[in-house]
Design an enzyme around this catalytic site. Structure first.
Site, mmCIF file in Angstrom:
data_model
loop_
_atom_site.group_PDB
_atom_site.id
_atom_site.type_symbol
_atom_site.label_atom_id
_atom_site.label_comp_id
_atom_site.label_asym_id
_atom_site.label_seq_id
_atom_site.Cartn_x
_atom_site.Cartn_y
_atom_site.Cartn_z
ATOM 1 N N SER A 176 0.820 -1.220 0.000
ATOM 2 C CA SER A 176 0.000 0.000 0.000
ATOM 3 C C SER A 176 0.850 1.264 0.000
ATOM 4 C CB SER A 176 -0.893 0.061 1.245
ATOM 5 O OG SER A 176 -1.638 -1.094 1.384
ATOM 6 N N HIS B 178 -3.146 0.600 -5.200
ATOM 7 C CA HIS B 178 -2.418 -0.506 -5.829
ATOM 8 C C HIS B 178 -2.668 -0.448 -7.328
ATOM 9 C CE1 HIS B 178 -1.374 -3.089 -2.235
ATOM 10 N NE2 HIS B 178 -2.123 -2.141 -1.719
ATOM 11 N N HIS C 58 -4.644 -9.417 -1.602
ATOM 12 C CA HIS C 58 -4.854 -9.708 -0.183
ATOM 13 C C HIS C 58 -5.947 -10.756 -0.022
ATOM 14 C CE1 HIS C 58 -3.354 -5.539 -0.465
ATOM 15 N NE2 HIS C 58 -2.738 -5.784 0.667
ATOM 16 N N TYR D 243 -8.173 -10.637 2.185
ATOM 17 C CA TYR D 243 -9.441 -9.965 2.497
ATOM 18 C C TYR D 243 -10.193 -9.503 1.257
ATOM 19 C CZ TYR D 243 -6.852 -5.498 2.121
ATOM 20 O OH TYR D 243 -6.083 -4.458 1.675
ATOM 21 N N GLU D 244 -9.491 -9.454 0.118
ATOM 22 C CA GLU D 244 -10.186 -9.076 -1.117
ATOM 23 C C GLU D 244 -11.057 -10.226 -1.633
ATOM 24 O OE1 GLU D 244 -7.692 -6.524 -3.973
ATOM 25 O OE2 GLU D 244 -6.184 -7.463 -2.699
ATOM 26 N N ALA E 75 2.486 -2.321 4.739
ATOM 27 C CA ALA E 75 2.124 -1.388 5.797
ATOM 28 C C ALA E 75 1.673 -2.220 6.989
ATOM 29 C CB ALA E 75 0.978 -0.498 5.324
ATOM 30 N N MET F 66 -1.905 -7.383 7.209
ATOM 31 C CA MET F 66 -2.879 -8.248 6.522
ATOM 32 C C MET F 66 -2.317 -8.874 5.252
ATOM 33 S SD MET F 66 -6.169 -5.715 6.860
ATOM 34 C CE MET F 66 -6.517 -4.793 8.366
ATOM 35 N N SER F 67 -1.010 -9.046 5.186
ATOM 36 C CA SER F 67 -0.433 -9.568 3.934
ATOM 37 C C SER F 67 0.879 -10.284 4.221
ATOM 38 C CB SER F 67 -0.187 -8.401 2.969
ATOM 39 O OG SER F 67 0.825 -7.541 3.475
ATOM 40 N N ASN G 97 0.883 3.161 11.484
ATOM 41 C CA ASN G 97 0.006 3.611 12.587
ATOM 42 C C ASN G 97 0.350 2.777 13.809
ATOM 43 O OD1 ASN G 97 -1.393 1.483 10.732
ATOM 44 N ND2 ASN G 97 -2.276 1.172 12.761
ATOM 45 N N HIS H 65 -7.903 3.488 7.160
ATOM 46 C CA HIS H 65 -7.052 3.230 5.992
ATOM 47 C C HIS H 65 -6.409 4.536 5.519
ATOM 48 C CE1 HIS H 65 -5.474 1.035 2.626
ATOM 49 N NE2 HIS H 65 -6.007 1.885 1.767
HETATM 50 N N1 HPA Z 1 -3.550 -3.653 11.490
HETATM 51 C C1 HPA Z 1 -3.534 -4.511 10.443
HETATM 52 N N2 HPA Z 1 -3.019 -4.190 9.263
HETATM 53 C C2 HPA Z 1 -2.485 -2.979 9.114
HETATM 54 C C3 HPA Z 1 -2.466 -2.040 10.159
HETATM 55 C C4 HPA Z 1 -3.029 -2.401 11.415
HETATM 56 O O1 HPA Z 1 -3.044 -1.628 12.381
HETATM 57 N N3 HPA Z 1 -1.868 -0.925 9.675
HETATM 58 C C5 HPA Z 1 -1.537 -1.180 8.375
HETATM 59 N N4 HPA Z 1 -1.906 -2.424 8.043
#
Ligand code: HPA
Length: 288
Positions: A41, A73, A95, A97-98, A125, A223-224, A247, A259
């Protein structure tokens, strides 16, 4: 002990019969990528800023390739050079989740292996869990916890499609990590080393989950990346993982997660990050 020394590349002949591989080979002719790079990302920028592109192939044109649906992306393979190194970038990743299956989202890694890639750099990320991490810091992945409840290596392994039971003791290559740490520029980037825990998303975690992950030994959450690493190791590739702490993980900052925040932090650090990535790639062969 050096666990990677003397690793034999598993038999991958089955992979060269994938339709995606022959399609790409026709387009890149005799360009043989050595290093693969998955740009997470916000980091697709690297392919635009640091790669002298020889050939760009949209995912949508490649038979059997998924198409990424996440904002930020681009969804293309970029072949080119970083200095002397022949590189292929996955500008946009897939991903779980997609809605893709594990097999679908890791197909690009198999394709890169079949094209001759030996080293794979995975970027992402992530949310920072360990105390002392700040948004905009980076973490070299030393180890991971697969908390996705699924493994892309499940299912039949036809002849020539990699290892059945790949070892994961040194899933994340020690030498590549040392090299990446040595290439960190003198100022501007703070780089940690630690454990990435992979979850499916797409919801962010609850504060209770983050506390539980901290007790499990996780330093960042994302998540990846872990599915790609598992497949890469089954294909005998050396893997380097770099997380951008975009974050603080849920419950650690006093604020809510979004996001937008993830994307904005990635945008803020993408230039120094891309410079660092370029330096890492330039150095890779020297320690190989
Ligand atoms: N959690 C999960 N996936 C992420 C996060 C998070 O805080 N930040 C960026 N990708």
């Amino acid at each position: 002990m050096d666990f990677t020394e003397g690793d034999l590349l598993p038999n991958l002949v089955g992979m060269s019969s994938l339709p995606a591989v022959s399609y790409i080979q026709e387009r890149i002719a005799d360009f043989k990528p050595q290093i693969g790079l998955t740009l997470g990302s916000g980091f697709g920028f690297f392919a635009d800023s640091h790669l002298q592109a020889d050939c760009v192939i949209p995912y949508a044109d490649i038979p059997g390739f998924p198409v990424s649906t996440v904002e930020g992306h681009k969804g293309q393979l970029v072949f080119g050079r970083v200095g002397e190194k022949r590189v292929v970038c996955l500008q946009g990743r897939f991903h779980f989740y997609e809605g893709y299956s594990m097999a679908e989202l890791t197909l690009p890694v198999r394709v890169l292996a079949a094209l001759g890639v030996r080293d794979l750099v995975l970027t992402n990320a992530a949310g920072g869990i360990r105390e002392g991490m700040c948004p905009g810091d980076f973490m070299l992945i030393r180890d991971h916890i697969n908390f996705m409840g699924a493994n892309p290596l499940r299912g039949p392994v036809p002849e020539g499609m990699g290892a059945r039971f790949p070892d994961m003791t040194e899933a994340w290559d020690r030498k590549l990590r040392a090299l990446a740490m040595e290439s960190v520029p003198g100022s501007g980037l703070k780089v940690h080393e630690g454990v990435y825990i992979a979850v499916t998303g797409p919801s962010f975690e609850t504060p209770a989950e983050i506390q539980a992950f901290a007790r499990l030994g996780a330093d960042v959450v994302g998540m990846s990346t872990v599915p790609e690493c598992l497949v890469a190791r089954a294909c005998g590739l050396r893997v380097l993982g770099i997380s951008c702490v975009t974050n603080l993980a849920a419950g650690l900052s006093g604020g809510l997660l979004s996001h937008t925040e993830v994307f904005e932090t990635a945008m803020r650090v993408r230039e120094p990050f891309a410079d660092w990535l370029g330096a890492v790639i330039a150095d890779i062969e020297e320690t190989a």
